[in-house]
Design an enzyme around this catalytic site. Structure first.
Site, PDB file in Angstrom:
ATOM      1  N   SER A  75     -15.857 -20.523 -30.513  1.00 63.63           N
ATOM      2  CA  SER A  75     -14.920 -20.497 -29.784  1.00 63.63           C
ATOM      3  C   SER A  75     -15.342 -19.533 -28.363  1.00 63.63           C
ATOM      4  CB  SER A  75     -13.434 -20.141 -30.272  1.00 63.63           C
ATOM      5  OG  SER A  75     -12.556 -20.524 -29.256  1.00 63.63           O
ATOM      6  N   ASP A 189     -12.513 -27.047 -31.346  1.00 62.23           N
ATOM      7  CA  ASP A 189     -12.774 -25.605 -31.680  1.00 62.23           C
ATOM      8  C   ASP A 189     -13.497 -25.299 -32.922  1.00 62.23           C
ATOM      9  OD1 ASP A 189     -12.350 -22.478 -31.994  1.00 62.23           O
ATOM     10  OD2 ASP A 189     -11.393 -22.586 -30.055  1.00 62.23           O
TER      11      ASP A 189
END
Length: 295
Positions: A75, A189
């Protein structure tokens, strides 16, 4: 000028060139491996705007000449890690952080795809314009961005291909960003399955793993929108994931990031300072682990 003088000048020029070349060859980048030294991995965890703390940690490691031989990021950790892996210069990274605004990377829209309110194209474009190295496999420090396969639930290590698209995929918070097609996979993610991927660093041959955990304290009393709800839900999920993944780390650096909302860029200076503080507190442990490996 007689022949002897010409010969003497030529010798001086050659020797000077050799000396300069020798000096230049000894100036190694921070990630250059020395014989008998441990391979050190820096693992940068997820946490959205909390990720500014990563920059403070990197600054301290660079100043203390702690070598980084690989970077693994999830991320926001992939965003910071990818930029630094492409150009290992903490001063430039810090300058970029002060310059960046959330609108540079966030393309929220009232009219949006059924898959999410943000496309993520602005984030990809930002990375594309920021770094000169375009491929993951070409970064100056080996870099492994992490994402999650939305179809299979697998943790995916992106080792080749577009650096900017890989960072976009690794940062595609489900429910906010549209999933990203990377190769033949649909990715979101990396924090969905592996927020602080220390196990990946081990699998890539790291002898020592230094992990930055941004989610030690996930309390958030400023939940005022759907985006906040989704973001905090992801933080809770990543916090749970960390309990097992952090067991693979030799050193865990945990900056104080509490109270920072998902896309709150107003606290970047404070977060970088917290990163510096946490890294300095961890230096004795880092040096101890490195010295123990050498013995």
């Amino acid at each position: 000028m007689n022949n002897f003088n010409k010969f003497f000048v030529a010798i001086v020029i050659v020797l000077t060139g050799i000396l300069l070349s020798s000096c230049q060859s000894t100036q190694k980048l921070p990630h250059t491996m020395k014989k008998g030294e441990p391979k050190i991995a820096l693992v940068l965890g997820g946490g959205s705007a909390k990720g500014f703390a990563h920059i403070g940690v990197i600054r301290v490691l660079e100043q203390e000449k702690i070598p980084i031989h690989m970077i693994v990021g999830t991320s926001v950790g992939s965003l910071i890690g990818g930029i630094y892996a492409a150009n290992p210069d903490s001063f430039q990274l810090e300058w970029l952080a002060f310059k960046i605004d959330k609108n540079d990377i966030l393309d929220l829209s009232i009219i949006y795809s059924k898959l999410g309110p943000a496309q993520g194209a602005r984030l990809e474009s930002f990375v594309e314009q920021t770094v000169t190295i375009k491929k993951i496999e070409d970064t100056k420090i080996p870099f492994f961005p992490i994402a999650t396969d939305l179809n299979t639930g697998e943790t995916i290590i992106m080792e080749k291909g577009s650096l900017s698209k890989a960072i976009r995929a690794s940062s595609a918070i489900p429910g906010i960003f549209v999933p990203v097609t990377f190769g033949n996979r649909l990715l979101v993610d990396g924090g969905v399955t592996n927020s602080t991927p220390c196990d990946i660093a081990r699998s890539k041959g790291a002898d020592i793993v230094i992990a930055i955990n941004l989610l030690k304290d996930i309390k958030d009393y400023n939940i005022n929108s759907l985006v906040d709800i989704i973001g905090q839900s992801v933080n809770i999920m990543m916090h749970q994931s960390n309990k097992t993944k952090l067991q693979h780390a030799d050193v865990i650096i945990e900056p104080d990031t509490k109270g920072t909302a998902l896309f709150d860029f107003s606290q970047k200076k404070m977060l970088m300072e917290e990163g510096i503080k946490a890294a300095k507190a961890s230096l004795p442990k880092i040096k101890e682990v490195i010295e123990r490996f050498r013995q």
